[in-house]
Design an enzyme around this catalytic site. Structure first.
Site, PDB file in Angstrom:
ATOM      1  N   HIS A  11      12.731 -26.559  20.149  1.00 19.88           N
ATOM      2  CA  HIS A  11      12.437 -25.538  19.704  1.00 19.88           C
ATOM      3  C   HIS A  11      12.094 -24.445  20.656  1.00 19.88           C
ATOM      4  O   HIS A  11      12.413 -23.331  20.642  1.00 19.88           O
ATOM      5  CB  HIS A  11      10.733 -25.809  19.081  1.00 19.88           C
ATOM      6  CG  HIS A  11      10.932 -26.416  17.669  1.00 19.88           C
ATOM      7  ND1 HIS A  11       9.938 -27.550  17.510  1.00 19.88           N
ATOM      8  CD2 HIS A  11      11.528 -26.567  16.490  1.00 19.88           C
ATOM      9  CE1 HIS A  11      10.199 -28.052  16.488  1.00 19.88           C
ATOM     10  NE2 HIS A  11      11.050 -27.380  15.692  1.00 19.88           N
ATOM     11  N   LYS A  48       0.764 -30.005   0.437  1.00 23.41           N
ATOM     12  CA  LYS A  48       1.526 -31.061   1.434  1.00 23.41           C
ATOM     13  C   LYS A  48       0.337 -31.094   2.528  1.00 23.41           C
ATOM     14  O   LYS A  48       0.803 -31.423   3.445  1.00 23.41           O
ATOM     15  CB  LYS A  48       2.806 -30.340   1.878  1.00 23.41           C
ATOM     16  CG  LYS A  48       3.788 -30.531   0.880  1.00 23.41           C
ATOM     17  CD  LYS A  48       5.369 -30.388   1.565  1.00 23.41           C
ATOM     18  CE  LYS A  48       6.337 -30.312   0.499  1.00 23.41           C
ATOM     19  NZ  LYS A  48       7.737 -29.820   1.044  1.00 23.41           N
ATOM     20  N   ARG A  62      20.739 -28.371  16.036  1.00 23.96           N
ATOM     21  CA  ARG A  62      20.837 -29.375  17.058  1.00 23.96           C
ATOM     22  C   ARG A  62      22.342 -29.879  16.861  1.00 23.96           C
ATOM     23  O   ARG A  62      22.941 -30.404  17.895  1.00 23.96           O
ATOM     24  CB  ARG A  62      19.803 -30.646  17.072  1.00 23.96           C
ATOM     25  CG  ARG A  62      18.535 -30.176  17.375  1.00 23.96           C
ATOM     26  CD  ARG A  62      17.547 -31.154  16.993  1.00 23.96           C
ATOM     27  NE  ARG A  62      17.451 -31.263  15.563  1.00 23.96           N
ATOM     28  CZ  ARG A  62      16.377 -31.757  14.818  1.00 23.96           C
ATOM     29  NH1 ARG A  62      15.521 -32.661  15.486  1.00 23.96           N
ATOM     30  NH2 ARG A  62      16.583 -31.957  13.553  1.00 23.96           N
ATOM     31  N   SER A 119      10.344 -33.285  16.048  1.00 24.58           N
ATOM     32  CA  SER A 119       9.053 -33.533  15.819  1.00 24.58           C
ATOM     33  C   SER A 119       8.563 -34.794  15.522  1.00 24.58           C
ATOM     34  O   SER A 119       7.657 -35.331  15.771  1.00 24.58           O
ATOM     35  CB  SER A 119       8.494 -32.277  15.024  1.00 24.58           C
ATOM     36  OG  SER A 119       8.491 -31.174  15.673  1.00 24.58           O
TER      37      SER A 119
END
Ligand code: PNS
Length: 183
Positions: free
Chosen positions: A16, A40, A92, A129
């Site tokens: 990032h 969430k 990516r 992550s």
């Protein structure tokens, strides 16, 4: 021109940071926006406030980057930005592209929002992550894969696991020294 870099950033990774740093040279301003969904909540390792604090700490050296948050549709957030603002996303690998392509088309369909992609450097192609969270949950070393602010926050979050692993390593070292004195 303003770019909005939305994401969960749980936590922000070196991939990032690579995309962000390069975008900060291209755009006048980049807004890092932590998107959140009340339903969430609790599914993240870091709270919204923690994630925003990490982002602020990791971007102090980038004067044209600001940190924000929004709970709702990204297109509604984009509608509040200065005219001509674009969504920024990092890619990516080809696997990212398929997912991102769909989202980019949807955001244009439902909110006329344009998306710009920056390819993350290949050295970050395997960093996510979720993988960083997994490694850190076992007390593994993620310092190469995340900015210092994320690494420190992960260590704090898993302080007991890291302490246990370091104590084990120290014990192993002492046992080896006893077996081979003088080394
Ligand atoms: O870091 P992530 O989890 O890949 O980020 C995904 C994110 C937060 C950018 C995306 O889920 C999003 O835009 N959520 C906001 C809700 C929304 O607008 N959904 C419509 C696009 S499917």
């Amino acid at each position: 021109m303003n770019a909005v870099f939305p994401g969960s950033f749980d936590p922000i990774t070196s991939g990032h940071m690579d995309v962000l740093t390069r975008a900060a040279k291209i755009f006048d301003h980049v807004t890092l926006t932590v998107m959140h969904n009340a339903r969430k909540q609790g599914r993240h390792l870091f709270t919204l406030e923690e994630r925003m604090d990490i982002l602020r700490e990791a971007t102090t050296h980038l004067p044209n980057v600001r940190v924000d948050t929004f709970g709702g549709l990204l297109v509604d957030y984009m509608a509040r930005q200065e005219p001509g603002s674009v969504i920024l996303r990092g890619l990516r690998a080809v696997s990212d592209y398929e997912y991102e392509l769909q989202i980019a088309h949807l955001n244009r369909q439902i909110g006329d929002a344009e998306t710009v992609f920056i390819m993350a450097a290949t050295r970050w192609s395997f960093v996510s992550s979720s993988m960083v969270r997994e490694i850190a949950s076992y007390g593994g070393d993620v310092s190469e894969m995340v900015p210092r602010a994320s690494a420190a926050a992960l260590r704090r979050k898993h302080a007991d696991v890291y302490a246990e692993r370091e104590a084990e390593k120290e014990e192993q070292k002492q046992a080896q020294q006893q077996e081979q004195p003088g080394r």
